[in-house]
Design a protein around this motif. Structure first.
Motif, PDB file in Angstrom:
ATOM      1  N   ALA A 213       0.833  -1.207   0.000  1.00  0.00           N
ATOM      2  CA  ALA A 213       0.000   0.000   0.000  1.00  0.00           C
ATOM      3  C   ALA A 213       0.866   1.254   0.000  1.00  0.00           C
ATOM      4  O   ALA A 213       0.566   2.238  -0.700  1.00  0.00           O
ATOM      5  N   GLU A 214       1.949   1.237   0.779  1.00  0.00           N
ATOM      6  CA  GLU A 214       2.840   2.395   0.787  1.00  0.00           C
ATOM      7  C   GLU A 214       3.487   2.611  -0.577  1.00  0.00           C
ATOM      8  O   GLU A 214       3.639   3.754  -1.035  1.00  0.00           O
ATOM      9  N   ALA A 215       3.860   1.514  -1.242  1.00  0.00           N
ATOM     10  CA  ALA A 215       4.461   1.631  -2.571  1.00  0.00           C
ATOM     11  C   ALA A 215       3.462   2.216  -3.564  1.00  0.00           C
ATOM     12  O   ALA A 215       3.806   3.084  -4.386  1.00  0.00           O
ATOM     13  N   ARG A 216       2.205   1.743  -3.507  1.00  0.00           N
ATOM     14  CA  ARG A 216       1.195   2.292  -4.410  1.00  0.00           C
ATOM     15  C   ARG A 216       0.953   3.773  -4.130  1.00  0.00           C
ATOM     16  O   ARG A 216       0.828   4.591  -5.056  1.00  0.00           O
ATOM     17  N   LYS A 221       1.606   9.390  -5.698  1.00  0.00           N
ATOM     18  CA  LYS A 221       2.080  10.725  -5.364  1.00  0.00           C
ATOM     19  C   LYS A 221       3.075  11.223  -6.399  1.00  0.00           C
ATOM     20  O   LYS A 221       3.019  12.392  -6.836  1.00  0.00           O
ATOM     21  N   GLN A 222       3.997  10.342  -6.830  1.00  0.00           N
ATOM     22  CA  GLN A 222       4.960  10.721  -7.850  1.00  0.00           C
ATOM     23  C   GLN A 222       4.277  11.042  -9.175  1.00  0.00           C
ATOM     24  O   GLN A 222       4.633  12.013  -9.860  1.00  0.00           O
ATOM     25  N   ALA A 223       3.258  10.238  -9.536  1.00  0.00           N
ATOM     26  CA  ALA A 223       2.535  10.498 -10.781  1.00  0.00           C
ATOM     27  C   ALA A 223       1.796  11.835 -10.722  1.00  0.00           C
ATOM     28  O   ALA A 223       1.780  12.603 -11.697  1.00  0.00           O
TER      29      ALA A 223
END
Length: 263
Positions: A213-216, A221-223
């Motif tokens: 979940a943190e990776a997603r 956020k980056q996108a």
């Protein structure tokens, strides 16, 4: 050296340099007085310098930072007071006959007093800096010791927990040997592992899902940041193009006006 001693030295110096037959030149009385005054000053200044060299100021020991802070503040106030006193003395010297010598004397006294006050202030400030550095180092060493103690305690607690969770290894049953056949040794059972514990597996699964979940969330956020940056670049590009179009239109209007005026 006291004032009486310095005056005695001045008297001896002047008496030794006074001309023997003063009455022969009554017209040069003012010149002789001025010469005697200059000689007196020459005798007094080395005496004061020798007095200051013979009695050096002893460094003062402070017991706390507060005491040193008060001493530094008092030294600054003393320096300011001496400077104000010099200004008043110099103003009073302007009303005297020998104004230059009076002002020079006041200046010398001011310099000596300010030098002593500044030395006391620097000594107090040096003590404050050293004491603050010592306290910082002591605090850092204490924090490092506490952190090492907590780390050692956590390591010991983890070792105790691992030892308490690990089940005792059951004894292997005796190997059954058939008559007339070779002996068959039964392998011992596999010891229990942490991954076999349902709670451990559930905790690992929860940690894995949380990391996913943190990776997603990080990827989203980056996108979003990339999209916002691209939108800003597009808006700036559109503004530059619009400004360039306005400039071209204005230039075209100017050229048209020049052509019409030439006709």
């Amino acid at each position: 050296m006291s004032r009486i001693a310095s005056r005695h030295a001045v008297t001896q110096c002047v008496a030794g340099l006074r001309p023997a037959a003063a009455g022969r030149f009554p017209s040069a009385l003012a010149l002789r007085r001025l010469l005697l005054l200059v000689l007196a000053m020459v005798c007094v200044l080395p005496a004061r310098a020798a007095d200051s060299d013979a009695q050096p100021a002893q460094p003062k020991a402070f017991s706390s930072i507060d005491e040193a802070t008060r001493a530094a503040a008092a030294a600054r106030e003393e320096s300011d007071r001496i400077k104000r006193q010099y200004e008043m003395d110099a103003a009073e010297c302007m009303h005297k006959f020998f104004a230059n010598s009076c002002v020079e004397k006041a200046r010398v006294e001011r310099n000596e007093g300010v030098t002593r006050a500044d030395a006391a202030r620097r000594e107090a400030e040096l003590y404050i800096r050293r004491e603050q550095a010592r306290q910082r180092h002591q605090k850092r060493d204490q924090e490092n010791a506490e952190r090492d103690a907590r780390a050692a305690e956590r390591t010991a607690r983890k070792a105790d927990d691992a030892a308490s969770r690990q089940p005792s290894t059951p004894e292997a049953p005796p190997a059954h040997v058939d008559s007339g056949a070779s002996a068959v040794v039964t392998p011992p059972p596999r010891p229990a592992r942490d991954v076999d514990d349902p709670q451990v597996r559930a905790q690992n699964r929860a940690n894995f899902e949380r990391k996913q979940a943190e990776a997603r969330e990080y990827a989203e956020k980056q996108a979003k940041q990339r999209e916002e940056a691209e939108g800003k670049r597009a808006r700036r590009r559109a503004q530059r193009e619009e400004e360039a179009a306005r400039l071209r239109a204005r230039e075209q209007e100017v050229r048209s006006g020049l052509s019409a005026s030439q006709r």
